[in-house]
Design a protein around this motif. Structure first.
Motif, PDB file in Angstrom:
ATOM      1  N   VAL A 140      -1.161   4.339   6.435  1.00 54.09           N
ATOM      2  CA  VAL A 140      -0.915   3.019   5.838  1.00 54.09           C
ATOM      3  C   VAL A 140      -1.193   1.933   6.877  1.00 54.09           C
ATOM      4  CG1 VAL A 140       0.740   1.514   4.688  1.00 54.09           C
ATOM      5  CG2 VAL A 140       0.771   3.967   4.212  1.00 54.09           C
ATOM      6  N   ILE A 162       0.846  -1.203   0.000  1.00 51.84           N
ATOM      7  CA  ILE A 162       0.000   0.000   0.000  1.00 51.84           C
ATOM      8  C   ILE A 162       0.875   1.244   0.000  1.00 51.84           C
ATOM      9  CG2 ILE A 162      -1.693   1.335   1.342  1.00 51.84           C
ATOM     10  CD1 ILE A 162      -2.815  -1.426   2.280  1.00 51.84           C
ATOM     11  N   ARG A 163       1.931   1.224   0.800  1.00 51.91           N
ATOM     12  CA  ARG A 163       2.764   2.429   0.850  1.00 51.91           C
ATOM     13  C   ARG A 163       3.445   2.703  -0.488  1.00 51.91           C
ATOM     14  NH1 ARG A 163       7.694   3.547   5.047  1.00 51.91           N
ATOM     15  NH2 ARG A 163       8.456   1.637   4.037  1.00 51.91           N
ATOM     16  N   SER A 205      -4.320  -0.662   6.361  1.00 51.72           N
ATOM     17  CA  SER A 205      -3.961  -2.084   6.425  1.00 51.72           C
ATOM     18  C   SER A 205      -4.814  -2.775   7.491  1.00 51.72           C
ATOM     19  CB  SER A 205      -2.479  -2.265   6.770  1.00 51.72           C
ATOM     20  OG  SER A 205      -1.650  -1.654   5.808  1.00 51.72           O
TER      21      SER A 205
END
Ligand code: HEC
Ligand code: HEC
Ligand SMILES: [Ca+2]
Ligand SMILES: [Ca+2]
Ligand SMILES: [Ca+2]
Ligand SMILES: [Ca+2]
Ligand SMILES: [Ca+2]
Ligand SMILES: [Ca+2]
Ligand SMILES: [Co+2]
Ligand SMILES: [Co+2]
Lengths: 165, 395, 395, 165
Positions: free
Chosen positions: D118, D101-102, D122
């Protein structure tokens, strides 16, 4: 058919027979001996007109050159430090002039001249070079009969021409 | 892009350098399909054909491959050198025909589909213009200026021999006159031995169909022979007993000698090489390790050895040849070198499988004079000055 | 253009056919310099990347090489397949950096000029996406639909081993994590053995600099490993003891099996081949001689043999392999064939230098099921009907 | 330095030393064990907000998928005829969620979220999958401690997996 290696191979049956008419339209190359030159003829006189209308813009007055090659002069210069190579000084065969002009000139409209005009402008360029007289009229036979000044100037490839180390 | 310039120095902004996240990572790049047919990076926009801006006309002219910007042996199609005598025709392949006639049993006309139905071959070969470079000053500044009328591609087509067999050669057939469908109807005579050896009718170059500049949709390829004979936009093959002595094989493409004679039918491109990096116009930005690399080729077959001198010809070392070494193809050579920061003259010389050694310009000129125009395959030295600037050592 | 279609029939007008002088011979063509960087003929405008028009989004997507339209083994750069996960970034090479860190003695940052100063190599290798094709219907119609995530080029760059040596690997270094400078910061782990074997940092493709779609200005090349590992727009190499288990090596690029497990780190592209002519979407226009040609490749090395069947797999004949046969490169194969005008199923199978034989789809599915997604290297048969129309025999 | 073949070679002295600060900015990969996870934390609660603002457009309500992948569900389907592979059903390691995601999400603006967000998003995706409770707050340690349902689902490459002829 002869015994070239190629003859031994299978045939594939690809392609259509070329008809005589098809060949006639495309078969434009002229031998150095004048073979394949078309009927017709042209005078230096007419050539002067064609040249002034269609060639002079690129080749200059009297064929002295412009954005197109210089076409006249240079005889006797080939062995000098500043050789000038033109139709008159360098070209070995006159029929090539007909061949080239018909296929490629005038550069803006190749294959546009009549055969008569190609004979004529060839005659004019040859006359500018002093190779035919000013009243010449050239046809297949007379063009082929011309002996160009540099006809014997060509030798075959002797390379390698520098030592191997 | 051109040359070895640049350095590890920080870019002006620094915004894209570590530890920062480069801007091109922060938003999606161009979506799939934005280039259905791809193009180089806009940052490579300087890597184009090398075309003089001061020619009197551009219809019969040439454009050179930027050899000093390229790696390996394959020339990308977009940078393949060009030489044409009547401009680049736009030919509809559906209306293009190849006529095969003259001393044959069965004169034939082929469509492009017909040609593609024959058994095919693919081979990697160089093509080089015979006037590359001339013998007289001003010589060019860059490798492209000097020998950029040179490229190499993977060609696909049908062996000419196969197509000739279809028509059946007659007794006495000794040459084939090849004619282009361009505005110059360019015409050259090819010896029958070559036609029955490795000559090809080519329709593809580096996988895709020929580029218009390279003869689309059909060209002749006579590997190792001067570029002009590899007739483009091929429309006609006439089997004959003797050469046609066309304007392109009498007025041009004959090699004048100092005694006023001229050599005719000088077909082979003899062994040659040039260092492309470092080369004229580039700059060494750091002392220390510098790879010397270049290309070698011979119309007579494979390159056997390339020697490199870094001391103005005093001594020579063998360069490494990149495998595969292919016949009548460019061969990439390399030599590791340590530049100590002092002026130097570097040069390469090729030796081909016949044992022929690439000569010096002085050796060539001693035999041919300076007005021979074609087939100059001289060794070409580069001078490196104390600033690392590279220039033509003959200029 | 696509296919074997067309015929010797006269074009509509006939104006350009013999005995007439074609229009393109009557006026000069395009002048020199009209294309400083060349492009294909406008008559080839249909030969572009094969990109689905109905994807949900085009940022993480792929575009396929039109294999059935190409000859030889080199893919021209404009038609090289594309797969990217964050679009194609526009990277300024002057501001691009490669960082090499982790288990090394000397963490380093390199500019592009730095990278180009290292000793270089040029090698011809294929690249193939591991999802090429999937195991499930609908299968594609053309060779490109099926295996068009495949291309081959001459790559130039520096052996990764050379650059690693510069930093000095530390004890326990077993993998290298490679990261792209794109919007997906795409990340894959490469075993150290491959990094010290034939892996390269590549900056040129077919002579010129990498295309943006292929990683400009720098990419990793791990010959024979699945395409995704050949990280493009390479900005970082981190030497580590174990793989990073990135999303692209867990969620994706792992191969699901029917029992619910999945294979991880399945790197090699096993031996494969496909007939490209005649192939799906093409049409045989005449009975009689037809060359069958295609390409074969193996991530494990050289192609040793390609067998072709023209009778639905009943019998197999050896095809001719075009020389040079190079390791981890496309190999062009050919078989002369006589089509008698009746329906036929034709197919090829590759055998590589390890002796591995390309399997059938049924054999693969028997082991992997239909949901395994990646690494489908099945034999692919084409069906030819009585009209000469060629279609996918598995569809 | 160890005895890799590469070590024996000449060095070229090319490249600049990478500073710790430079490395810190680029060294974003997270190990499967959570190594290299940054400080900070995020709650499912906050993650729901981030998701609704930045992710839902592509991944759908409750992460059921859209133009972006389905992120939720599918547990128990992997051995079925229609396996559904999501973060919840397929991913072996939770720290990879932070990593991916980051680096890559939201797809329109990668590397734009704070580390806290993030962690939060998550956590939200894991909670939608029933892997963490709705009141979870995740940080480096707790994210690394999660045992994903399919952690043991991966096997090494057994190819060639079909007979040789
Ligand atoms: C638009 C410009 C232009 C026009 C008009 C033109 N030419 Fe040319 N001509 C050229 C150029 C340019 C060349 C050199 C072409 C090349 O080398 O490929 C040339 C070459 C020639 C040559 C070959 C010279 C040599 O020594 O090889 C001849 C002969 C010639 N032209 C004759 C003619 C004639 C006759 C006409 C008129 C009927 C004509 N040209 C009209 C531009 C022109
Ligand atoms: C503009 C569209 C878009 C937005 C907004 C977006 N995503 Fe995605 N996401 C995608 C696409 C497309 C993929 C698949 C990318 C690929 O496979 O290369 C994806 C993949 C993912 C995956 C990997 C799924 C898997 O199983 O491999 C995760 C996790 C994810 N996104 C989380 C998020 C989060 C969290 C956000 C918001 C912070 C977000 N995404 C915002 C489009 C988007
Ligand atoms: Ca003679
Ligand atoms: Ca530096
Ligand atoms: Ca010559
Ligand atoms: Ca036909
Ligand atoms: Ca895999
Ligand atoms: Ca495992
Ligand atoms: Co010598
Ligand atoms: Co089998």
């Amino acid at each position: 058919a002869v015994g070239f290696a190629a003859q031994a191979e299978e045939r594939y049956g690809i392609g259509q027979p070329a008809t005589q008419a098809e060949i006639a339209g495309w078969n434009i190359d002229i031998g150095r001996d004048g073979s394949n030159l078309p009927p017709g003829s042209g005078s230096v006189e007419r050539g002067r007109v064609v040249f002034s209308e269609q060639c002079v813009a690129c080749h200059g007055d009297n064929g002295q050159g412009g954005i197109g090659d210089r076409l006249v002069g240079g005889q006797g210069t080939l062995a000098s430090a500043k050789p000038i190579r033109t139709v008159g000084s360098y070209w070995p065969y006159a029929p090539t002039l007909f061949d080239y002009i018909r296929r490629a000139m005038p550069q803006n409209a190749p294959q546009s001249l009549s055969n008569e005009d190609v004979y004529a402008v060839s005659a004019y360029i040859l006359s500018l070079n002093g190779i035919v007289p000013q009243d010449a009229v050239l046809d297949a036979k007379s063009l082929a009969a011309i002996k160009m000044p540099n006809r014997d100037g060509f030798v075959s490839d002797p390379r390698p021409d520098v030592h191997d180390h | 892009v051109a040359g070895l310039g640049g350095s590890g120095a920080l870019a002006e902004s620094g915004n894209n350098l570590p530890p920062n996240v480069p801007e091109w990572m922060k938003a999606p790049g161009a979506p799939m399909g934005s280039q259905p047919y791809g193009a180089p990076s806009t940052y490579e926009k300087g890597v184009i054909k090398n075309i003089s801006k001061t020619l009197p006309q551009y219809i019969s002219a040439s454009g050179r491959t930027p050899l000093q910007d390229l790696d390996g042996i394959i020339t990308p199609n977009g940078l393949f050198y060009e030489r044409h005598h009547g401009g680049v025709p736009t030919i509809d392949p559906a209306e293009h025909r190849l006529m095969l006639h003259g001393m044959v049993d069965r004169p034939l006309v082929f469509t492009m589909d017909d040609i593609r139905r024959f058994p095919s071959q693919s081979r990697i070969h160089f093509l080089e213009c015979s006037g590359n470079p001339v013998y007289t000053k001003p010589y060019g500044k860059t490798a492209s200026d000097l020998v950029g009328l040179l490229s190499c591609a993977e060609w696909t087509g049908v062996p000419l021999k196969t197509v000739l067999n279809e028509a059946g050669l007659q007794a006495g057939a000794k040459w084939i006159v090849a004619e282009g469908a361009d505005a110059a109807a360019l015409t050259r005579s090819i010896p029958i031995e070559k036609c029955l050896d490795d000559a090809m009718l080519v329709y593809s170059q580096n996988g895709e169909r020929l580029r218009p500049q390279q003869g689309y949709p059909l060209r002749l390829l006579v590997p190792g022979f001067e570029g002009n004979m590899n007739v483009k936009w091929l429309r006609r093959l006439k089997v004959v007993a003797e050469p046609v002595y066309s304007r392109e094989e009498t007025s041009k493409y004959t090699d004048p000698m100092p005694d006023g004679t001229a050599r005719e039918f000088t077909f082979y491109m003899e062994a040659k090489s040039i260092i492309t990096r470092p080369s004229g116009g580039q700059k060494l930005t750091a002392k220390g390790f510098q790879e010397i690399t270049g290309i070698a080729w011979s119309g007579h077959g494979k390159i056997k050895r390339v020697e490199v001198s870094v001391d103005d010809g005093e001594s020579w070392q063998d360069a490494t040849l990149q495998e595969p070494v292919l016949t009548r193809a460019l061969t990439r050579f390399r030599l590791p070198w340590h530049w100590d920061g002092t002026p130097a003259v570097i040069q390469s010389r090729a030796i081909d499988e016949t044992g022929y050694v690439q000569p010096t310009l002085a050796e060539l000129v001693a035999v041919r004079g300076v007005n021979s125009f074609y087939h100059n395959n001289a060794i070409w030295p580069w001078r490196i000055d104390a600033n690392g600037e590279v220039s033509n050592a003959q200029a």
